[in-house]
Design a protein around this motif. Structure first.
Motif, PDB file in Angstrom:
ATOM      1  N   GLY A 243      39.117  45.504  37.208  1.00 26.75           N
ATOM      2  CA  GLY A 243      37.905  45.069  37.914  1.00 26.75           C
ATOM      3  C   GLY A 243      37.339  43.801  37.301  1.00 26.75           C
ATOM      4  N   ILE A 244      37.342  43.738  35.977  1.00 29.01           N
ATOM      5  CA  ILE A 244      36.872  42.535  35.272  1.00 29.01           C
ATOM      6  C   ILE A 244      37.761  41.345  35.625  1.00 29.01           C
ATOM      7  CG2 ILE A 244      36.598  41.482  32.980  1.00 29.01           C
ATOM      8  CD1 ILE A 244      35.820  44.347  31.987  1.00 29.01           C
ATOM      9  N   ALA A 245      39.046  41.574  35.723  1.00 25.98           N
ATOM     10  CA  ALA A 245      39.976  40.493  36.077  1.00 25.98           C
ATOM     11  C   ALA A 245      39.651  39.940  37.458  1.00 25.98           C
ATOM     12  CB  ALA A 245      41.413  41.015  36.035  1.00 25.98           C
ATOM     13  N   ASN A 246      39.352  40.816  38.409  1.00 22.57           N
ATOM     14  CA  ASN A 246      38.983  40.365  39.754  1.00 22.57           C
ATOM     15  C   ASN A 246      37.689  39.558  39.696  1.00 22.57           C
ATOM     16  OD1 ASN A 246      37.884  40.262  42.459  1.00 22.57           O
ATOM     17  ND2 ASN A 246      39.359  41.830  43.003  1.00 22.57           N
TER      18      ASN A 246
ATOM     19  N   PHE B 148      30.738  40.090  42.512  1.00 15.13           N
ATOM     20  CA  PHE B 148      30.513  41.451  42.007  1.00 15.13           C
ATOM     21  C   PHE B 148      31.102  42.506  42.937  1.00 15.13           C
ATOM     22  CE2 PHE B 148      27.412  39.118  39.495  1.00 15.13           C
ATOM     23  CZ  PHE B 148      27.742  39.603  38.231  1.00 15.13           C
ATOM     24  N   GLY B 149      31.170  42.210  44.223  1.00 14.93           N
ATOM     25  CA  GLY B 149      31.856  43.113  45.150  1.00 14.93           C
ATOM     26  C   GLY B 149      33.316  43.233  44.787  1.00 14.93           C
ATOM     27  N   GLY B 150      33.942  42.111  44.432  1.00 17.44           N
ATOM     28  CA  GLY B 150      35.339  42.118  44.005  1.00 17.44           C
ATOM     29  C   GLY B 150      35.546  42.942  42.749  1.00 17.44           C
ATOM     30  N   PHE B 151      34.574  42.896  41.849  1.00 15.19           N
ATOM     31  CA  PHE B 151      34.628  43.705  40.632  1.00 15.19           C
ATOM     32  C   PHE B 151      34.706  45.191  40.983  1.00 15.19           C
ATOM     33  CE2 PHE B 151      31.891  46.093  37.576  1.00 15.19           C
ATOM     34  CZ  PHE B 151      32.731  46.070  36.474  1.00 15.19           C
ATOM     35  N   PHE B 152      33.822  45.637  41.865  1.00 14.78           N
ATOM     36  CA  PHE B 152      33.806  47.056  42.242  1.00 14.78           C
ATOM     37  C   PHE B 152      35.021  47.438  43.086  1.00 14.78           C
ATOM     38  CE2 PHE B 152      29.266  46.344  41.297  1.00 14.78           C
ATOM     39  CZ  PHE B 152      29.153  47.266  40.269  1.00 14.78           C
ATOM     40  N   VAL B 153      35.465  46.532  43.956  1.00 14.07           N
ATOM     41  CA  VAL B 153      36.675  46.803  44.733  1.00 14.07           C
ATOM     42  C   VAL B 153      37.886  46.904  43.804  1.00 14.07           C
ATOM     43  CG1 VAL B 153      38.298  45.772  46.387  1.00 14.07           C
ATOM     44  CG2 VAL B 153      35.870  45.905  46.936  1.00 14.07           C
ATOM     45  N   GLY B 154      37.940  46.063  42.784  1.00 16.34           N
ATOM     46  CA  GLY B 154      39.034  46.132  41.818  1.00 16.34           C
ATOM     47  C   GLY B 154      39.072  47.463  41.090  1.00 16.34           C
TER      48      GLY B 154
END
Length: 162
Positions: free
Chosen positions: A57-60, A76-82
């Motif tokens: 998630g951090i990488a995203n 931050f949406g990408g973090f949670f999706v990751g």
């Protein structure tokens, strides 16, 4: 115990760096109409190594921040999706190795389309289809990656028993 934790932290850092590097080299086709994000195939690694769920998630988050996130909602949406995608890969692997592909296609398609619809003012269904099509290739790579990692683990276990 400290040695084991330091190994996990080091591996987490390497996977984050790998994800960001793959995004760097593939950014020309990772942010277009069909987001073919080869880096999302790395979510499948969590099926074998679940300690990587949060680092993925951090990488995203980092790759969206560095290469093309469309504001804080996307970053931050990408973090949670990751995190959600990596976790689902871990859970689906318990059922079948081939099911690892499903979260890599469905979760980003369903969720990223929600905020991109809002940000870009493009119909949700159009985004759902275009992101879903783009995720097919990474999902296939993800299954092969899990197969490869599990084969390596089996080889290590057989070497231990010899």
């Amino acid at each position: 115990m400290k040695k084991k934790n330091s190994h996990k932290i080091a591996i987490s850092g390497m996977i984050i760096a790998l994800y960001v590097a793959v995004m760097f080299f593939s950014q020309s086709f990772s942010f277009g109409q069909f987001q073919i994000r080869i880096a999302t195939s790395l979510y499948s690694i969590a099926a074998v190594y679940p300690f990587l769920i949060i680092p993925l998630g951090i990488a995203n988050l980092l790759s969206n921040l560095l290469f093309g996130g469309l504001g804080l909602l996307d970053i931050f949406g990408g973090f949670f999706v990751g995190i959600l995608t990596a976790y689902a890969c871990f859970k689906f692997r318990k059922l079948s190795i081939y099911l690892v592909a499903i979260p890599i296609v469905l979760i980003p398609s369903l969720l990223v389309s929600l905020w991109l619809n809002f940000i870009l003012n493009v119909p949700y269904q159009v985004l759902l289809i275009s992101i879903g099509i783009g995720q097919i290739i990474p999902s296939i790579f993800g299954v092969f990656l899990v197969m490869f990692l599990e084969k390596i683990q089996l080889g290590k276990k057989s070497n231990i028993n010899e």
